[in-house]
Write an enzyme that holds these catalytic residues in place. Structure first.
Site, PDB file in Angstrom:
ATOM      1  CD  GLN A   1      -2.951  -1.169   2.233  1.00 57.76           C
ATOM      2  OE1 GLN A   1      -2.682  -1.846   3.222  1.00 57.76           O
ATOM      3  NE2 GLN A   1      -4.060  -0.472   2.146  1.00 57.76           N
TER       4      GLN A   1
ATOM      5  CG  HIS B   1      -0.894  -6.061   5.421  1.00 55.87           C
ATOM      6  ND1 HIS B   1      -0.932  -5.291   6.550  1.00 55.87           N
ATOM      7  CD2 HIS B   1      -2.015  -5.736   4.737  1.00 55.87           C
ATOM      8  CE1 HIS B   1      -2.016  -4.522   6.551  1.00 55.87           C
ATOM      9  NE2 HIS B   1      -2.697  -4.784   5.444  1.00 55.87           N
TER      10      HIS B   1
ATOM     11  CG  ASN C   1      -3.508  -7.177   8.169  1.00 55.04           C
ATOM     12  OD1 ASN C   1      -3.822  -6.569   9.191  1.00 55.04           O
ATOM     13  ND2 ASN C   1      -4.109  -6.961   6.992  1.00 55.04           N
ATOM     14  CD  GLU C   2      -8.226  -6.599   8.316  1.00 57.41           C
ATOM     15  OE1 GLU C   2      -8.705  -6.774   7.185  1.00 57.41           O
ATOM     16  OE2 GLU C   2      -8.456  -5.589   9.004  1.00 57.41           O
TER      17      GLU C   2
HETATM   18  C1  NOJ Z   1      -7.487  -3.457   6.939  1.00 59.25           C
HETATM   19  C2  NOJ Z   1      -6.288  -3.800   6.112  1.00 59.25           C
HETATM   20  O1  NOJ Z   1      -5.347  -4.455   6.920  1.00 59.25           O
HETATM   21  C3  NOJ Z   1      -5.656  -2.620   5.422  1.00 59.25           C
HETATM   22  O2  NOJ Z   1      -4.757  -3.103   4.463  1.00 59.25           O
HETATM   23  C4  NOJ Z   1      -6.715  -1.735   4.824  1.00 59.25           C
HETATM   24  O3  NOJ Z   1      -6.170  -0.675   4.109  1.00 59.25           O
HETATM   25  C5  NOJ Z   1      -7.621  -1.230   5.939  1.00 59.25           C
HETATM   26  N1  NOJ Z   1      -8.259  -2.342   6.568  1.00 59.25           N
HETATM   27  C6  NOJ Z   1      -8.713  -0.278   5.464  1.00 59.25           C
HETATM   28  O4  NOJ Z   1      -9.588  -0.934   4.636  1.00 59.25           O
END
Ligand code: NOJ
Length: 418
Positions: free
Chosen positions: A21, A111, A155-156
């Site tokens: 990002q 991520h 991450n998530e």
């Molecule tokens: C969670 C994610 O980890 C991140 O990459 C994303 O930009 C944000 N949420 C906002 O959507």
């Protein structure tokens, strides 16, 4: 926050980004992707070259922590390969700049992106990805053990597995491959457990802290009588929350984590099977008619934040880091109210006895928001993507957050619905 709202002395007030990002120049499954606004991640915020400048900005913000990713594809050219020493040296320099600025790093190992050779061999559907990832984490943690003690493995995982294989939002853009979703979560949970053991093999100067970052979305029916929406909400909760948490933290797996990272943005309410959120193409006018308060992405629900923190505390007893919270909007006042409302909930949870050790605002910079490109403004610093020098500028939310990090007061009575 008013000055009498005291957070723990050692509290980490941080901010967060991820390599795809912000860094630019990544070679992974996102490199050729064109987002809905026509943007791509090839240059992004060019943090790859501008990290020293970004650390200076962090100093100006007054944060004492930074949650950053290390891009696996830069470090290994093939499974089990030695780490690329030039790329490693760049990350080490970044970590040293952070240290000089008294900023504690939390490193994220995965991520939403993978090296091309992982993608080519089936990504996280292939069980062979597990040992390859563990090898990477073992080598990286050995190299960074004197500089990094906070390790965020995944991450998530729920967002990653659902957007890749259920909702078609992330490469490889598959839809409704339930079995693939299930497999990715299983494989990542196993990789998390093995990675935790591998990281702990090192002799750290400060004992490592290891955890995942779980996205928390609560699901509900918008209309009380709509049985079908209740059923869908329950099924979503089960698939995205329960199942994932059980895989990563259930039974003996709990030992693999010393903390739980929580990414909290809000909730999704369903109306005739449709999630009432902007990311589902529901227009601001429609949301307004439903009385839903949202940023440019998700419905806001600050009270749900306090509730889930208490629930996690009771269920797992792990220290918690808020690994992400933020709001995307061009309306700075809205973002300030949103942050205030969530920090008040956070403060109340801490007072209630929940062991929360830090808060990382998403994000340091406006950046490449995956499918949506550069249209979502999450930054404490804005970035002018029309200027090739990509100048950063302090936002009013950034100013406000600086006040919080330094313990200066702001009005705690600001309500989100104002
Ligand atoms: C969670 C994610 O980890 C991140 O990459 C994303 O930009 C944000 N949420 C906002 O959507």
């Amino acid at each position: 926050m008013s000055a009498d709202l005291k957070f723990p002395k050692s509290f980490l007030w941080g901010t967060a980004t991820s390599p795809t990002q912000v860094e630019g120049h990544v070679v992974n499954e996102w490199t050729d992707y064109v987002a809905s606004d026509g943007g791509n991640c090839r240059v992004a915020c060019d943090q790859y070259h501008r990290y020293e400048e970004d650390v200076n900005w962090m100093t100006r913000l007054g944060v004492n922590a930074y949650r950053m990713g290390i891009e696996w594809s830069r470090l290994q050219a093939a499974p089990f390969a030695p780490l690329n020493q030039n790329e490693l040296a760049r990350y080490i320099h970044l970590l040293d700049c952070l240290k000089a600025a008294n900023i504690t790093p939390m490193v994220v190992l995965h991520h939403f992106s993978n090296p091309p050779w992982i993608t080519a061999s089936g990504g996280w559907l292939n069980p062979a990805t597990i040992p390859a990832f563990v090898d990477y984490a073992a080598k990286l943690s050995a190299a960074l053990k004197d500089r990094v003690y906070l390790w965020n493995t995944f991450n998530e995982p729920d967002t990653y597995a659902s957007l890749t294989y259920l909702l078609g939002g992330f490469p490889p853009f598959r839809k409704w491959h339930f079995r693939s979703y299930w497999k990715v979560i299983k494989h990542m949970a196993e990789a998390h457990a093995q990675t935790s053991r591998a990281i702990r093999q090192n002799k750290f100067s400060r004992p490592p802290e290891i955890g995942i970052a779980k996205n928390w979305t609560s699901f509900g029916a918008f209309q009380a009588f709509a049985l079908w929406d209740h059923l869908l909400a329950e099924a979503s909760h089960h698939a995205f929350n329960r199942f994932v948490l059980d895989e990563f933290l259930g039974g003996e797996r709990l030992e693999a984590s010393t903390f739980l990272g929580v990414n909290y943005y809000g909730r999704a309410r369903l109306n005739h099977f449709c999630a009432l959120v902007p990311t589902n193409n529901v227009s601001p006018e429609e949301l307004k008619n439903f009385g839903i308060i949202s940023d440019d992405m998700f419905e806001r629900h600050p009270t749900g934040f306090g509730k889930i923190l208490k629930k996690f505390h009771e269920r797992y007893g792990l220290p918690i880091y808020i690994t992400e919270h933020g709001a995307a909007s061009n309306d700075q006042d809205f973002r300030i109210r949103d942050l205030t409302a969530h920090l008040l909930e956070l403060h109340a949870a801490i007072n209630h006895g929940v062991d929360v050790r830090g808060f990382f605002y998403w994000s340091l910079l406006d950046n490449f928001e995956w499918q949506f490109g550069y249209s979502k403004k999450f930054g404490l610093l804005s970035v002018d993507f029309n200027d090739e020098k990509l100048p950063r500028k302090m936002t009013r939310v950034g100013e406000f957050y600086r006040g919080i990090c330094s313990g200066v007061s702001a009005d705690p009575r600001i309500g989100l619905a104002k």
